[in-house]
Scaffold this active site. Structure first.
Site, PDB file in Angstrom:
ATOM      1  N   GLY A  13       0.799  -1.235   0.000  1.00 51.77           N
ATOM      2  CA  GLY A  13       0.000   0.000   0.000  1.00 51.77           C
ATOM      3  C   GLY A  13       0.822   1.272   0.000  1.00 51.77           C
ATOM      4  N   GLY A  14       2.141   1.169   0.236  1.00 50.49           N
ATOM      5  CA  GLY A  14       3.029   2.321   0.104  1.00 50.49           C
ATOM      6  C   GLY A  14       2.758   3.435   1.098  1.00 50.49           C
ATOM      7  N   HIS A  43     -32.187  19.039  -4.791  1.00 48.38           N
ATOM      8  CA  HIS A  43     -32.337  20.051  -3.750  1.00 48.38           C
ATOM      9  C   HIS A  43     -32.799  19.376  -2.465  1.00 48.38           C
ATOM     10  CE1 HIS A  43     -33.240  23.841  -1.833  1.00 48.38           C
ATOM     11  NE2 HIS A  43     -34.425  23.375  -1.488  1.00 48.38           N
ATOM     12  N   GLY A  57       7.949   5.679  -5.372  1.00 51.95           N
ATOM     13  CA  GLY A  57       7.361   6.776  -4.613  1.00 51.95           C
ATOM     14  C   GLY A  57       8.307   7.868  -4.175  1.00 51.95           C
ATOM     15  N   SER A  58       8.022   8.417  -2.990  1.00 55.85           N
ATOM     16  CA  SER A  58       8.761   9.587  -2.510  1.00 55.85           C
ATOM     17  C   SER A  58       8.928   9.522  -0.996  1.00 55.85           C
ATOM     18  CB  SER A  58       7.982  10.855  -2.868  1.00 55.85           C
ATOM     19  OG  SER A  58       6.731  10.858  -2.198  1.00 55.85           O
ATOM     20  N   ALA A 105       3.594  25.715   4.765  1.00 59.18           N
ATOM     21  CA  ALA A 105       2.129  25.844   4.730  1.00 59.18           C
ATOM     22  C   ALA A 105       1.576  25.167   3.486  1.00 59.18           C
ATOM     23  CB  ALA A 105       1.736  27.316   4.766  1.00 59.18           C
ATOM     24  N   GLY A 118       1.276  20.292   6.036  1.00 55.91           N
ATOM     25  CA  GLY A 118       1.308  21.203   7.175  1.00 55.91           C
ATOM     26  C   GLY A 118      -0.088  21.615   7.617  1.00 55.91           C
ATOM     27  N   GLU A 134      -3.072  20.055   6.826  1.00 51.87           N
ATOM     28  CA  GLU A 134      -3.910  18.921   7.266  1.00 51.87           C
ATOM     29  C   GLU A 134      -3.498  18.451   8.666  1.00 51.87           C
ATOM     30  OE1 GLU A 134      -5.304  16.850   3.040  1.00 51.87           O
ATOM     31  OE2 GLU A 134      -4.064  15.681   4.403  1.00 51.87           O
TER      32      GLU A 134
HETATM   33  P1  FAD Z   1       4.392   5.308  -2.619  1.00 48.22           P
HETATM   34  O1  FAD Z   1       3.013   5.285  -2.100  1.00 48.22           O
HETATM   35  O2  FAD Z   1       5.372   6.199  -1.935  1.00 48.22           O
HETATM   36  O3  FAD Z   1       4.902   3.809  -2.575  1.00 48.22           O
HETATM   37  C1  FAD Z   1       6.205   3.445  -2.865  1.00 48.22           C
HETATM   38  C2  FAD Z   1       6.451   2.063  -2.316  1.00 48.22           C
HETATM   39  O4  FAD Z   1       7.668   1.578  -2.869  1.00 48.22           O
HETATM   40  C3  FAD Z   1       6.628   2.001  -0.799  1.00 48.22           C
HETATM   41  O5  FAD Z   1       5.823   0.998  -0.278  1.00 48.22           O
HETATM   42  C4  FAD Z   1       8.118   1.675  -0.608  1.00 48.22           C
HETATM   43  O6  FAD Z   1       8.373   0.876   0.532  1.00 48.22           O
HETATM   44  C5  FAD Z   1       8.385   0.887  -1.871  1.00 48.22           C
HETATM   45  N1  FAD Z   1       9.791   0.863  -2.297  1.00 48.22           N
HETATM   46  C6  FAD Z   1      10.616   1.910  -2.488  1.00 48.22           C
HETATM   47  N2  FAD Z   1      11.811   1.504  -2.960  1.00 48.22           N
HETATM   48  C7  FAD Z   1      11.735   0.161  -3.060  1.00 48.22           C
HETATM   49  C8  FAD Z   1      12.622  -0.838  -3.488  1.00 48.22           C
HETATM   50  N3  FAD Z   1      13.848  -0.553  -3.966  1.00 48.22           N
HETATM   51  N4  FAD Z   1      12.225  -2.134  -3.446  1.00 48.22           N
HETATM   52  C9  FAD Z   1      10.972  -2.457  -2.995  1.00 48.22           C
HETATM   53  N5  FAD Z   1      10.093  -1.559  -2.586  1.00 48.22           N
HETATM   54  C10 FAD Z   1      10.452  -0.262  -2.628  1.00 48.22           C
HETATM   55  N6  FAD Z   1      -2.213  11.865  -1.876  1.00 48.22           N
HETATM   56  C11 FAD Z   1      -3.509  11.987  -2.195  1.00 48.22           C
HETATM   57  O7  FAD Z   1      -3.856  11.873  -3.393  1.00 48.22           O
HETATM   58  N7  FAD Z   1      -4.467  12.218  -1.246  1.00 48.22           N
HETATM   59  C12 FAD Z   1      -4.149  12.353   0.049  1.00 48.22           C
HETATM   60  O8  FAD Z   1      -5.020  12.555   0.887  1.00 48.22           O
HETATM   61  C13 FAD Z   1      -2.791  12.244   0.427  1.00 48.22           C
HETATM   62  N8  FAD Z   1      -2.430  12.365   1.725  1.00 48.22           N
HETATM   63  C14 FAD Z   1      -1.114  12.239   2.055  1.00 48.22           C
HETATM   64  C15 FAD Z   1      -0.763  12.412   3.393  1.00 48.22           C
HETATM   65  C16 FAD Z   1       0.553  12.303   3.775  1.00 48.22           C
HETATM   66  C17 FAD Z   1       0.917  12.477   5.219  1.00 48.22           C
HETATM   67  C18 FAD Z   1       1.548  11.997   2.803  1.00 48.22           C
HETATM   68  C19 FAD Z   1       2.986  11.829   3.207  1.00 48.22           C
HETATM   69  C20 FAD Z   1       1.218  11.828   1.472  1.00 48.22           C
HETATM   70  C21 FAD Z   1      -0.127  11.967   1.090  1.00 48.22           C
HETATM   71  N9  FAD Z   1      -0.520  11.841  -0.244  1.00 48.22           N
HETATM   72  C22 FAD Z   1      -1.836  11.984  -0.582  1.00 48.22           C
HETATM   73  C23 FAD Z   1       0.447  11.548  -1.314  1.00 48.22           C
HETATM   74  C24 FAD Z   1       0.399  10.048  -1.664  1.00 48.22           C
HETATM   75  O9  FAD Z   1       0.674   9.295  -0.515  1.00 48.22           O
HETATM   76  C25 FAD Z   1       1.407   9.743  -2.756  1.00 48.22           C
HETATM   77  O10 FAD Z   1       1.173  10.581  -3.867  1.00 48.22           O
HETATM   78  C26 FAD Z   1       1.285   8.297  -3.209  1.00 48.22           C
HETATM   79  O11 FAD Z   1       1.482   7.417  -2.125  1.00 48.22           O
HETATM   80  C27 FAD Z   1       2.314   7.984  -4.307  1.00 48.22           C
HETATM   81  O12 FAD Z   1       2.176   6.660  -4.695  1.00 48.22           O
HETATM   82  P2  FAD Z   1       3.378   5.831  -5.317  1.00 48.22           P
HETATM   83  O13 FAD Z   1       2.811   4.503  -5.661  1.00 48.22           O
HETATM   84  O14 FAD Z   1       4.036   6.608  -6.380  1.00 48.22           O
HETATM   85  O15 FAD Z   1       4.468   5.677  -4.162  1.00 48.22           O
HETATM   86  P1  NAI Z   2       3.919  20.997  -0.335  1.00 45.78           P
HETATM   87  O1  NAI Z   2       4.773  21.135  -1.514  1.00 45.78           O
HETATM   88  O2  NAI Z   2       2.459  20.899  -0.469  1.00 45.78           O
HETATM   89  O3  NAI Z   2       4.179  22.233   0.647  1.00 45.78           O
HETATM   90  C1  NAI Z   2       5.440  22.548   1.158  1.00 45.78           C
HETATM   91  C2  NAI Z   2       5.417  23.982   1.637  1.00 45.78           C
HETATM   92  O4  NAI Z   2       6.623  24.237   2.334  1.00 45.78           O
HETATM   93  C3  NAI Z   2       5.343  25.004   0.511  1.00 45.78           C
HETATM   94  O5  NAI Z   2       4.353  25.945   0.836  1.00 45.78           O
HETATM   95  C4  NAI Z   2       6.728  25.597   0.456  1.00 45.78           C
HETATM   96  O6  NAI Z   2       6.747  26.930   0.008  1.00 45.78           O
HETATM   97  C5  NAI Z   2       7.127  25.503   1.926  1.00 45.78           C
HETATM   98  N1  NAI Z   2       8.562  25.500   2.174  1.00 45.78           N
HETATM   99  C6  NAI Z   2       9.535  24.887   1.455  1.00 45.78           C
HETATM  100  N2  NAI Z   2      10.734  25.080   2.041  1.00 45.78           N
HETATM  101  C7  NAI Z   2      10.511  25.809   3.152  1.00 45.78           C
HETATM  102  C8  NAI Z   2      11.349  26.325   4.190  1.00 45.78           C
HETATM  103  N3  NAI Z   2      12.646  26.099   4.185  1.00 45.78           N
HETATM  104  N4  NAI Z   2      10.775  27.014   5.182  1.00 45.78           N
HETATM  105  C9  NAI Z   2       9.435  27.245   5.200  1.00 45.78           C
HETATM  106  N5  NAI Z   2       8.602  26.789   4.249  1.00 45.78           N
HETATM  107  C10 NAI Z   2       9.131  26.081   3.253  1.00 45.78           C
HETATM  108  O7  NAI Z   2       4.532  19.755   0.456  1.00 45.78           O
HETATM  109  P2  NAI Z   2       3.976  18.915   1.692  1.00 45.78           P
HETATM  110  O8  NAI Z   2       2.913  19.650   2.410  1.00 45.78           O
HETATM  111  O9  NAI Z   2       5.185  18.490   2.422  1.00 45.78           O
HETATM  112  O10 NAI Z   2       3.333  17.669   0.971  1.00 45.78           O
HETATM  113  C11 NAI Z   2       4.117  16.845   0.093  1.00 45.78           C
HETATM  114  C12 NAI Z   2       3.282  16.260  -0.977  1.00 45.78           C
HETATM  115  O11 NAI Z   2       2.382  15.304  -0.462  1.00 45.78           O
HETATM  116  C13 NAI Z   2       2.466  17.313  -1.689  1.00 45.78           C
HETATM  117  O12 NAI Z   2       3.068  17.556  -2.943  1.00 45.78           O
HETATM  118  C14 NAI Z   2       1.111  16.722  -1.859  1.00 45.78           C
HETATM  119  O13 NAI Z   2       0.843  16.514  -3.230  1.00 45.78           O
HETATM  120  C15 NAI Z   2       1.161  15.377  -1.140  1.00 45.78           C
HETATM  121  N6  NAI Z   2       0.062  15.364  -0.179  1.00 45.78           N
HETATM  122  C16 NAI Z   2      -1.209  15.408  -0.649  1.00 45.78           C
HETATM  123  C17 NAI Z   2      -2.270  15.465   0.218  1.00 45.78           C
HETATM  124  C18 NAI Z   2      -3.638  15.557  -0.334  1.00 45.78           C
HETATM  125  O14 NAI Z   2      -3.807  15.330  -1.524  1.00 45.78           O
HETATM  126  N7  NAI Z   2      -4.641  15.869   0.470  1.00 45.78           N
HETATM  127  C19 NAI Z   2      -2.080  15.444   1.664  1.00 45.78           C
HETATM  128  C20 NAI Z   2      -0.701  15.435   2.045  1.00 45.78           C
HETATM  129  C21 NAI Z   2       0.317  15.366   1.141  1.00 45.78           C
END
Ligand code: FAD
Ligand code: NAI
Length: 469
Positions: free
Chosen positions: A40-41, A448, A146-147, A183, A187, A189
């Site tokens: 599930g990553g 509505h 992923g990231s 922000a 940050g 959420e």
């Molecule tokens: P990932 O989900 O990062 O999965 C990568 C997987 O690869 C991981 O399981 C890792 O262990 C595995 N992996 C890495 N390297 C290797 C390797 N060499 N061998 C085997 N396995 C490996 N996005 C939304 O759309 N809605 C949201 O509400 C949302 N909320 C978020 C909240 C938070 C706190 C965070 C951090 C992110 C959120 N995101 C949200 C972003 C979302 O999680 C990512 O965009 C999404 O998970 C990316 O999917 P992915 O499959 O590219 O990679």
């Molecule tokens: P983000 O890119 O959304 O926000 C980072 C913020 O930090 C920006 O406003 C940037 O200007 C600021 N920043 C950067 N360097 C800084 C510094 N040195 N000091 C102060 N501020 C600084 O990244 P965030 O919130 O970390 O989320 C990462 C990714 O995860 C996002 O790209 C988002 O797509 C994904 N994500 C998505 C969610 C959703 O879809 N609901 C929920 C959580 C994450």
């Protein structure tokens, strides 16, 4: 050679697991390599799912304390049971990740546990934590790794007091003060979660606005809403260090982004949420000849092909918004392309949602982008103060804003600030997929009383005008 597959995915996040399922549906023999103990990553384990579990629970906690009385419900002062709330979050994660195991079994996908690396053309080595590495062969290899959170130089993360989103999802007590650096989506959420549970939240943002990339009118209004919820914003400011103070508290050093005098800010917990970076460690991409771009993302063409034949990449590890549904759609597209079908993602119609209260949902272009591109547009805007259902729900904050081409009336973008905005955005997504006009939306009967009527009214505002304003 232990085994051979048609399609092997490295990483089981929303990109990887969805690609695997679609490839299996298309008749391929599929393997998924995952180094974590669960599938599930980021999204399912430490991202979307646990954050939404805490956002939901903390929102209800907050409402019970401040919102119920206005509806004639007296519950007394609600008491927080943080371990129980965390259990709800953990149970939600478990239910979702085991769901992926079930889907893998159902689709006859081979799950391989360990770190995957490219061992040569058509070869992946899987190195388990304990045990012997095994090398499999695969006609197609998809990188979906992923990231990870980006770090601030000189600031050490311990995931207890100086945390990334991962630590912020599991704090064992409500901090008196939470310093959020960045922000952006994370940050705001996770800041909301802890603010609702009682923390005093200060957000330090480098830029002079919150939520960069979102429509700036939306960002301005939303900042005011969050300030009313107790958020303190320090915009145009950077954190240049965090030290342990004499009293055991953390002391952050804040400096104006443009330079100038610093100030010290005491806090109990600091959340570093300044963005995420692509993760390619241990994959052996260099040796395999897979090219990265200037930001460390795997470089792909429009068909997700990397610089090496037979190796593809999708999700957060490539360019584009780091969103789970973007990764999923790329997963479907890459499987279909490999199968000779016309897989495709429309990057112009990917919704994004911030799951705060109210929620923010956006799709297509922002007004700032249209201005910058010199596209002539019209704006239809409708406030929830004029929506009957919103009044009944005491949820009148926010508005719907629709941007349409001035000559063709085609919808170019939409931005919603509202309770349930994340659910409401999709009718505009469907409309945009079909190249629809604001008038199409305005002529569609909306039930509505619903919040979605505000979408129709905003569409009417692109033409002769709304009925209820
Ligand atoms: P990932 O989900 O990062 O999965 C990568 C997987 O690869 C991981 O399981 C890792 O262990 C595995 N992996 C890495 N390297 C290797 C390797 N060499 N061998 C085997 N396995 C490996 N996005 C939304 O759309 N809605 C949201 O509400 C949302 N909320 C978020 C909240 C938070 C706190 C965070 C951090 C992110 C959120 N995101 C949200 C972003 C979302 O999680 C990512 O965009 C999404 O998970 C990316 O999917 P992915 O499959 O590219 O990679
Ligand atoms: P983000 O890119 O959304 O926000 C980072 C913020 O930090 C920006 O406003 C940037 O200007 C600021 N920043 C950067 N360097 C800084 C510094 N040195 N000091 C102060 N501020 C600084 O990244 P965030 O919130 O970390 O989320 C990462 C990714 O995860 C996002 O790209 C988002 O797509 C994904 N994500 C998505 C969610 C959703 O879809 N609901 C929920 C959580 C994450």
């Amino acid at each position: 050679m232990a085994d051979s597959f048609d399609f092997t995915v490295i990483g089981s996040g929303p990109g990887g697991y969805v690609a695997a399922i679609r490839a299996a549906q298309l008749g391929m023999k599929v393997a998924v390599v995952e180094k974590w103990a669960t599938h599930g990553g980021t999204c399912l384990n430490i991202g979307c799912i646990p954050s939404k579990a805490l956002l939901h629970a903390s929102e209800l906690f907050e409402e019970a304390g401040h919102g119920f009385a206005g509806l004639g419900i007296e519950v007394g002062t609600p008491k927080l049971n943080l371990p129980a709330m965390m259990k709800h979050k953990d149970d939600t994660v478990t239910a979702n990740v085991t769901g992926i195991d079930y889907l893998f079994k159902k689709n006859k996908i081979t799950a391989l546990r360990g770190t995957g690396s490219i061992a040569g053309p058509g070869k992946v080595t899987v190195t388990p934590k304990n045990g012997e590495p095994q090398t499999i062969s695969s006609r197609h290899i998809v990188i979906a790794t992923g990231s990870v959170s980006a770090n601030l130089p000189g600031i050490e993360i311990d995931e207890k007091r100086v945390v990334t989103s991962t630590g912020a999802l599991g704090l064992d007590k409500v901090p008196e003060r939470l310093l959020v650096i960045g922000a952006g989506v994370i940050g705001l959420e996770l800041g909301s979660v802890w603010a609702r549970l009682g923390a005093k939240v200060t957000v330090v943002e480098y830029l002079d606005r919150i939520l960069p990339g979102m429509d700036s009118e939306v960002a301005r209004q939303f900042q005011r809403i969050l300030q009313k919820q107790g958020f303190d914003f320090r915009l145009g400011t950077k954190v240049t260090g965090i030290e342990e103070g004499e009293n055991g508290k953390l002391v952050a050093r804040l400096e104006p982004a443009a330079g100038g005098d610093f100030l010290l800010l005491e806090t109990d917990v600091a959340l570093v949420a300044i963005g995420r970076k692509p993760y390619t460690e241990g994959l052996g991409l260099d040796a395999a000849g897979v090219a990265l771009d200037e930001r460390g993302r795997v470089r792909v063409d429009a068909h997700y092909k990397t610089s090496v034949e037979g190796i593809y990449a999708i999700g957060d590890v490539i360019a584009g918004p780091m969103l789970a549904h973007k990764a999923e759609d790329e997963g479907i597209a890459v499987a279909e392309l490999v199968a000779g079908q016309a897989g495709h993602v429309n990057y112009g119609a990917i919704p994004s949602v911030v799951y705060t209260n109210p929620e923010i949902a956006a799709i297509g272009r922002t007004e700032d982008e249209l201005k910058a591109e010199g596209i002539e547009y019209k704006v239809g805007k409708f406030p929830f103060t004029a929506n009957g259902r919103a009044k009944a729900m005491q949820a009148t904050q926010g508005f719907v804003k629709i941007l349409a081409d001035v000559t063709t009336d085609r919808v170019l973008g939409a931005h919603i600030v509202a309770k349930n905005a994340g659910e409401m955005i999709h009718e505009i997504g469907v409309l945009m997929e079909f190249g629809g006009a604001a008038e199409d939306l305005a002529r569609t009967t909306h039930a509505h009383p619903t919040l979605s009527e505000a979408v129709r009214e905003a569409a009417l505002m692109c033409g002769d005008g709304a009925i209820h304003i």
